[in-house]
Design a protein around this motif. Sequence first.
Motif, PDB file in Angstrom:
ATOM      1  N   TYR A  73      42.726  53.404  28.689  1.00 29.09           N
ATOM      2  CA  TYR A  73      44.005  54.051  28.661  1.00 29.09           C
ATOM      3  C   TYR A  73      43.966  55.447  29.667  1.00 29.09           C
ATOM      4  O   TYR A  73      42.947  56.207  29.358  1.00 29.09           O
ATOM      5  N   ALA A  74      44.885  55.631  30.520  1.00 29.09           N
ATOM      6  CA  ALA A  74      44.736  57.080  31.143  1.00 29.09           C
ATOM      7  C   ALA A  74      45.969  57.248  31.642  1.00 29.09           C
ATOM      8  O   ALA A  74      46.822  56.207  32.111  1.00 29.09           O
ATOM      9  N   ASP A  75      46.576  58.379  31.579  1.00 27.84           N
ATOM     10  CA  ASP A  75      47.919  58.835  32.235  1.00 27.84           C
ATOM     11  C   ASP A  75      49.063  57.947  31.946  1.00 27.84           C
ATOM     12  O   ASP A  75      49.710  57.693  32.822  1.00 27.84           O
ATOM     13  N   GLY A  76      49.206  57.600  30.817  1.00 29.75           N
ATOM     14  CA  GLY A  76      50.275  56.900  30.320  1.00 29.75           C
ATOM     15  C   GLY A  76      50.074  55.497  30.840  1.00 29.75           C
ATOM     16  O   GLY A  76      51.211  54.734  30.555  1.00 29.75           O
ATOM     17  N   ILE A  77      49.137  54.660  31.154  1.00 34.96           N
ATOM     18  CA  ILE A  77      48.880  53.664  31.439  1.00 34.96           C
ATOM     19  C   ILE A  77      47.875  52.903  30.834  1.00 34.96           C
ATOM     20  O   ILE A  77      46.712  53.556  30.629  1.00 34.96           O
ATOM     21  N   LEU A  78      47.950  51.852  30.167  1.00 32.17           N
ATOM     22  CA  LEU A  78      47.064  51.010  29.362  1.00 32.17           C
ATOM     23  C   LEU A  78      46.750  49.802  30.286  1.00 32.17           C
ATOM     24  O   LEU A  78      47.702  49.146  30.947  1.00 32.17           O
ATOM     25  N   TYR A  79      45.580  49.438  30.254  1.00 30.04           N
ATOM     26  CA  TYR A  79      45.006  47.976  31.259  1.00 30.04           C
ATOM     27  C   TYR A  79      44.299  47.338  30.118  1.00 30.04           C
ATOM     28  O   TYR A  79      43.546  47.827  29.145  1.00 30.04           O
ATOM     29  N   PHE A  80      44.532  45.980  30.274  1.00 29.71           N
ATOM     30  CA  PHE A  80      43.722  44.917  29.530  1.00 29.71           C
ATOM     31  C   PHE A  80      43.355  43.706  30.594  1.00 29.71           C
ATOM     32  O   PHE A  80      44.315  43.643  31.196  1.00 29.71           O
ATOM     33  N   HIS A  81      42.541  43.037  30.036  1.00 27.15           N
ATOM     34  CA  HIS A  81      42.256  41.578  30.811  1.00 27.15           C
ATOM     35  C   HIS A  81      42.300  40.632  29.925  1.00 27.15           C
ATOM     36  O   HIS A  81      42.228  40.738  28.506  1.00 27.15           O
ATOM     37  N   CYS A  82      42.527  39.357  30.199  1.00 25.92           N
ATOM     38  CA  CYS A  82      42.923  38.222  29.309  1.00 25.92           C
ATOM     39  C   CYS A  82      42.842  37.068  30.149  1.00 25.92           C
ATOM     40  O   CYS A  82      42.691  37.104  31.430  1.00 25.92           O
ATOM     41  N   ALA A  83      42.939  35.792  29.503  1.00 22.61           N
ATOM     42  CA  ALA A  83      42.960  34.675  30.324  1.00 22.61           C
ATOM     43  C   ALA A  83      44.245  34.454  30.987  1.00 22.61           C
ATOM     44  O   ALA A  83      45.016  35.236  30.856  1.00 22.61           O
ATOM     45  N   LYS A  84      44.261  33.629  32.015  1.00 19.02           N
ATOM     46  CA  LYS A  84      45.729  33.556  32.896  1.00 19.02           C
ATOM     47  C   LYS A  84      46.613  32.458  32.000  1.00 19.02           C
ATOM     48  O   LYS A  84      47.723  32.710  32.453  1.00 19.02           O
ATOM     49  N   GLU A  85      46.206  31.734  30.842  1.00 21.83           N
ATOM     50  CA  GLU A  85      47.204  31.087  30.298  1.00 21.83           C
ATOM     51  C   GLU A  85      46.907  31.376  28.920  1.00 21.83           C
ATOM     52  O   GLU A  85      45.819  31.828  28.203  1.00 21.83           O
ATOM     53  N   GLY A  86      47.943  31.271  28.081  1.00 16.33           N
ATOM     54  CA  GLY A  86      47.835  31.438  26.667  1.00 16.33           C
ATOM     55  C   GLY A  86      49.112  32.129  26.012  1.00 16.33           C
ATOM     56  O   GLY A  86      50.019  32.443  26.837  1.00 16.33           O
ATOM     57  N   HIS A  87      49.070  32.298  24.773  1.00 13.83           N
ATOM     58  CA  HIS A  87      50.276  32.901  24.140  1.00 13.83           C
ATOM     59  C   HIS A  87      50.781  34.311  24.550  1.00 13.83           C
ATOM     60  O   HIS A  87      51.809  34.513  24.793  1.00 13.83           O
ATOM     61  N   LYS A  88      49.706  35.038  24.505  1.00 13.92           N
ATOM     62  CA  LYS A  88      49.966  36.558  25.256  1.00 13.92           C
ATOM     63  C   LYS A  88      50.829  36.335  26.521  1.00 13.92           C
ATOM     64  O   LYS A  88      51.713  37.225  26.735  1.00 13.92           O
ATOM     65  N   ILE A  89      50.140  35.750  27.666  1.00 12.29           N
ATOM     66  CA  ILE A  89      50.764  35.930  28.720  1.00 12.29           C
ATOM     67  C   ILE A  89      52.107  35.220  28.914  1.00 12.29           C
ATOM     68  O   ILE A  89      53.020  35.808  29.446  1.00 12.29           O
ATOM     69  N   ASP A  90      52.054  33.995  28.033  1.00 17.35           N
ATOM     70  CA  ASP A  90      53.580  33.314  28.076  1.00 17.35           C
ATOM     71  C   ASP A  90      54.662  34.334  27.540  1.00 17.35           C
ATOM     72  O   ASP A  90      55.726  34.572  27.962  1.00 17.35           O
ATOM     73  N   ALA A  91      54.117  35.067  26.438  1.00 18.95           N
ATOM     74  CA  ALA A  91      55.150  36.107  25.753  1.00 18.95           C
ATOM     75  C   ALA A  91      55.585  37.047  26.810  1.00 18.95           C
ATOM     76  O   ALA A  91      56.685  37.547  26.884  1.00 18.95           O
ATOM     77  N   ILE A  92      54.507  37.717  27.413  1.00 17.15           N
ATOM     78  CA  ILE A  92      54.642  38.927  28.298  1.00 17.15           C
ATOM     79  C   ILE A  92      55.761  38.277  29.387  1.00 17.15           C
ATOM     80  O   ILE A  92      56.679  39.117  29.705  1.00 17.15           O
ATOM     81  N   MET A  93      55.502  37.122  29.900  1.00 17.57           N
ATOM     82  CA  MET A  93      56.244  36.641  31.054  1.00 17.57           C
ATOM     83  C   MET A  93      57.677  36.408  30.645  1.00 17.57           C
ATOM     84  O   MET A  93      58.601  36.830  31.401  1.00 17.57           O
ATOM     85  N   ARG A  94      57.872  36.212  29.344  1.00 14.25           N
ATOM     86  CA  ARG A  94      59.203  35.838  28.946  1.00 14.25           C
ATOM     87  C   ARG A  94      59.778  37.254  28.474  1.00 14.25           C
ATOM     88  O   ARG A  94      61.160  37.542  28.756  1.00 14.25           O
ATOM     89  N   ASN A  95      59.275  38.178  27.983  1.00 11.82           N
ATOM     90  CA  ASN A  95      59.667  39.529  27.595  1.00 11.82           C
ATOM     91  C   ASN A  95      58.518  40.755  27.723  1.00 11.82           C
ATOM     92  O   ASN A  95      57.584  40.726  27.186  1.00 11.82           O
ATOM     93  N   ASP A  96      58.928  41.705  28.849  1.00 11.37           N
ATOM     94  CA  ASP A  96      57.675  42.341  29.080  1.00 11.37           C
ATOM     95  C   ASP A  96      57.840  43.538  28.148  1.00 11.37           C
ATOM     96  O   ASP A  96      56.788  44.754  28.354  1.00 11.37           O
ATOM     97  N   LYS A  97      58.690  43.932  27.242  1.00  6.40           N
ATOM     98  CA  LYS A  97      58.488  44.945  26.140  1.00  6.40           C
ATOM     99  C   LYS A  97      57.328  44.569  25.188  1.00  6.40           C
ATOM    100  O   LYS A  97      57.450  43.561  24.616  1.00  6.40           O
TER     101      LYS A  97
END
Length: 162
Positions: free
Chosen positions: A47-71
Amino acid sequence: MFREMRRKKQLLSEEETREIMKVHSSGVLAVTGDDGYPYTVPISYTYADGILYFHCAKEGHKIDAIMRNDKVSFCVIDKDEVIQETFTTHFRSVVAFGRARILTEDSDRRVALESLVEKYSPDYIQEGQKEIKKDWERVCLVEVKIEHMTGKAAIEIVKNKE
């Protein structure tokens, strides 16, 4: 747009809140999961300056959810001390709300990966660069732009500071 904290006396300063986000190595990401159920998952982040970064697999529950709803929502627990005799917990925590996006531009991806290496392996920057190169095609990187963030502490902690 975002609710104000009900117990304002327990609100941490912006500086304390940002510091908690910076120093910790894990938190819990909340997304809108399958069939509208909330889905939470612990992640390592930077985290820095109001931005959070993380890494993950290209497929899965988390990525599917973010692609459906970015909130998304994100929580970091700084302190969690059970006080048995008073039936309470002395806590400090941060909750953040923001918009997630999957990074596709090479320059954005590099910034995210380098910030993760700097946070988690500051004594191995050169080795981290090799790891970035090795995993470049496999890794998915996500940026969360924080729109609202608050920190809260147990009233006992607040009173002790005064």
